[in-house]
Design a protein around this motif. Structure first.
Motif, PDB file in Angstrom:
ATOM      1  N   VAL A  39       0.844  -1.201   0.000  1.00 13.31           N
ATOM      2  CA  VAL A  39       0.000   0.000   0.000  1.00 13.31           C
ATOM      3  C   VAL A  39       0.879   1.251   0.000  1.00 13.31           C
ATOM      4  CG1 VAL A  39      -1.673   1.328   1.357  1.00 13.31           C
ATOM      5  CG2 VAL A  39      -1.987  -1.119   1.062  1.00 13.31           C
ATOM      6  N   ALA A  40       1.979   1.218   0.753  1.00 18.17           N
ATOM      7  CA  ALA A  40       2.895   2.368   0.763  1.00 18.17           C
ATOM      8  C   ALA A  40       3.507   2.593  -0.615  1.00 18.17           C
ATOM      9  CB  ALA A  40       3.992   2.150   1.806  1.00 18.17           C
ATOM     10  N   LEU A  41       3.842   1.511  -1.314  1.00 15.98           N
ATOM     11  CA  LEU A  41       4.381   1.663  -2.670  1.00 15.98           C
ATOM     12  C   LEU A  41       3.346   2.284  -3.612  1.00 15.98           C
ATOM     13  CD1 LEU A  41       6.350  -1.675  -3.124  1.00 15.98           C
ATOM     14  CD2 LEU A  41       7.283   0.625  -2.932  1.00 15.98           C
ATOM     15  N   VAL A  42       2.110   1.824  -3.525  1.00 14.39           N
ATOM     16  CA  VAL A  42       1.049   2.376  -4.373  1.00 14.39           C
ATOM     17  C   VAL A  42       0.807   3.842  -4.039  1.00 14.39           C
ATOM     18  CG1 VAL A  42      -1.428   2.237  -4.885  1.00 14.39           C
ATOM     19  CG2 VAL A  42      -0.048   0.158  -4.788  1.00 14.39           C
ATOM     20  N   LEU A  43       0.789   4.161  -2.752  1.00  7.96           N
ATOM     21  CA  LEU A  43       0.608   5.567  -2.363  1.00  7.96           C
ATOM     22  C   LEU A  43       1.770   6.430  -2.840  1.00  7.96           C
ATOM     23  CD1 LEU A  43      -0.782   5.110   1.254  1.00  7.96           C
ATOM     24  CD2 LEU A  43      -2.034   5.938  -0.745  1.00  7.96           C
ATOM     25  N   GLY A  44       2.968   5.867  -2.831  1.00  8.73           N
ATOM     26  CA  GLY A  44       4.129   6.606  -3.336  1.00  8.73           C
ATOM     27  C   GLY A  44       4.014   6.901  -4.823  1.00  8.73           C
ATOM     28  N   VAL A  45       3.533   5.934  -5.589  1.00  5.86           N
ATOM     29  CA  VAL A  45       3.346   6.139  -7.025  1.00  5.86           C
ATOM     30  C   VAL A  45       2.280   7.204  -7.271  1.00  5.86           C
ATOM     31  CG1 VAL A  45       2.494   5.021  -9.135  1.00  5.86           C
ATOM     32  CG2 VAL A  45       4.139   3.842  -7.685  1.00  5.86           C
ATOM     33  N   LEU A  46       1.229   7.204  -6.424  1.00  9.83           N
ATOM     34  CA  LEU A  46       0.169   8.205  -6.569  1.00  9.83           C
ATOM     35  C   LEU A  46       0.557   9.569  -6.011  1.00  9.83           C
ATOM     36  CD1 LEU A  46      -2.922   6.037  -5.545  1.00  9.83           C
ATOM     37  CD2 LEU A  46      -2.225   6.725  -7.860  1.00  9.83           C
ATOM     38  N   ILE A  94      -3.073  -7.236  12.999  1.00  4.94           N
ATOM     39  CA  ILE A  94      -3.372  -6.559  11.730  1.00  4.94           C
ATOM     40  C   ILE A  94      -3.390  -5.044  11.953  1.00  4.94           C
ATOM     41  CG2 ILE A  94      -5.112  -6.241   9.930  1.00  4.94           C
ATOM     42  CD1 ILE A  94      -5.954  -9.165  10.477  1.00  4.94           C
ATOM     43  N   GLY A  95      -4.031  -4.608  13.031  1.00  2.00           N
ATOM     44  CA  GLY A  95      -4.061  -3.177  13.351  1.00  2.00           C
ATOM     45  C   GLY A  95      -2.680  -2.618  13.613  1.00  2.00           C
ATOM     46  N   LEU A  96      -1.849  -3.382  14.309  1.00  2.00           N
ATOM     47  CA  LEU A  96      -0.477  -2.931  14.591  1.00  2.00           C
ATOM     48  C   LEU A  96       0.339  -2.822  13.310  1.00  2.00           C
ATOM     49  CD1 LEU A  96       1.655  -2.194  16.716  1.00  2.00           C
ATOM     50  CD2 LEU A  96       2.221  -4.628  16.817  1.00  2.00           C
ATOM     51  N   ALA A  97       0.205  -3.798  12.415  1.00  2.00           N
ATOM     52  CA  ALA A  97       0.945  -3.747  11.154  1.00  2.00           C
ATOM     53  C   ALA A  97       0.514  -2.542  10.317  1.00  2.00           C
ATOM     54  CB  ALA A  97       0.731  -5.047  10.374  1.00  2.00           C
ATOM     55  N   ALA A  98      -0.789  -2.281  10.263  1.00  2.00           N
ATOM     56  CA  ALA A  98      -1.273  -1.125   9.495  1.00  2.00           C
ATOM     57  C   ALA A  98      -0.819   0.183  10.134  1.00  2.00           C
ATOM     58  CB  ALA A  98      -2.794  -1.164   9.392  1.00  2.00           C
ATOM     59  N   TRP A  99      -0.846   0.248  11.474  1.00  2.00           N
ATOM     60  CA  TRP A  99      -0.392   1.461  12.149  1.00  2.00           C
ATOM     61  C   TRP A  99       1.094   1.698  11.893  1.00  2.00           C
ATOM     62  CZ3 TRP A  99       3.254   2.087  16.039  1.00  2.00           C
ATOM     63  CH2 TRP A  99       3.349   3.384  16.556  1.00  2.00           C
ATOM     64  N   LEU A 100       1.900   0.646  11.981  1.00  2.00           N
ATOM     65  CA  LEU A 100       3.343   0.792  11.740  1.00  2.00           C
ATOM     66  C   LEU A 100       3.618   1.293  10.332  1.00  2.00           C
ATOM     67  CD1 LEU A 100       4.829  -2.375  13.448  1.00  2.00           C
ATOM     68  CD2 LEU A 100       5.271  -0.001  14.066  1.00  2.00           C
ATOM     69  N   CYS A 101       2.977   0.683   9.337  1.00  2.00           N
ATOM     70  CA  CYS A 101       3.234   1.092   7.951  1.00  2.00           C
ATOM     71  C   CYS A 101       2.741   2.504   7.675  1.00  2.00           C
ATOM     72  CB  CYS A 101       2.587   0.097   6.990  1.00  2.00           C
ATOM     73  SG  CYS A 101       3.400  -1.494   6.969  1.00  2.00           S
ATOM     74  N   ARG A 102       1.568   2.849   8.168  1.00  2.00           N
ATOM     75  CA  ARG A 102       1.043   4.197   7.930  1.00  2.00           C
ATOM     76  C   ARG A 102       1.901   5.238   8.628  1.00  2.00           C
ATOM     77  NH1 ARG A 102      -1.980   8.037  10.334  1.00  2.00           N
ATOM     78  NH2 ARG A 102      -3.174   9.375   8.965  1.00  2.00           N
TER      79      ARG A 102
END
Length: 138
Positions: free
Chosen positions: A36-43, A75-83
């Motif tokens: 998701v971070a890669l896609v957001l970076g492209v956008l 799952i919430g922790l992984a999403a929080w870390l990446c965001r």
């Protein structure tokens, strides 16, 4: 072995799906969070805004739907870390906006995963499929 299941009172039958364990769901969420971070970076959306937040909420719901409810905190922790690391503070650096703000983000991501997991884990009745033999007429 159950092949299909249906919710009580429902008429639609669904294939039985095995749910991801907590560790597997956390790993999938962490890897998908990087995607998701890669896609957001492209956008060009790697900043603190609504699109990254909605993107990671959708990630939590998608992974939560295929996981057991006990996996929601991971799952919430992984999403929080990446965001936090990629969308808010860039370059993989974790930032801290205060305990209440960060706990709120973590709680929302965990709630999205938990709601999706609970909806997918509703009790279903078992449907036995008769073995059809090609030499017998139906």
């Amino acid at each position: 072995m159950r092949m299909y299941s249906a919710r009580p009172g429902g008429t639609r039958y669904h294939p039985v799906l095995e749910r991801l364990s907590a560790g597997t769901a956390g790993s999938v969420a962490l890897l998908a969070g990087g995607g998701v971070a890669l896609v957001l970076g492209v956008l060009g959306e790697l900043h603190s805004g609504p699109l990254p937040y909605v993107g990671y909420l959708a990630l939590c719901a998608l992974v939560g739907r295929r996981s057991r409810p006990a996996a929601a905190p991971l799952i919430g922790l992984a999403a929080w870390l990446c965001r936090n690391a990629f969308a808010e503070h860039h370059h993989g650096e974790l930032g801290w906006a205060g305990p209440w703000v960060e706990a709120g983000h973590y709680a929302v991501f965990t709630a999205a995963a938990l709601l999706a997991a609970l909806a997918a884990a509703l009790p279903r009745r078992s449907v036995r499929v008769a073995l059809l033999r090609p030499d017998r007429p139906v």
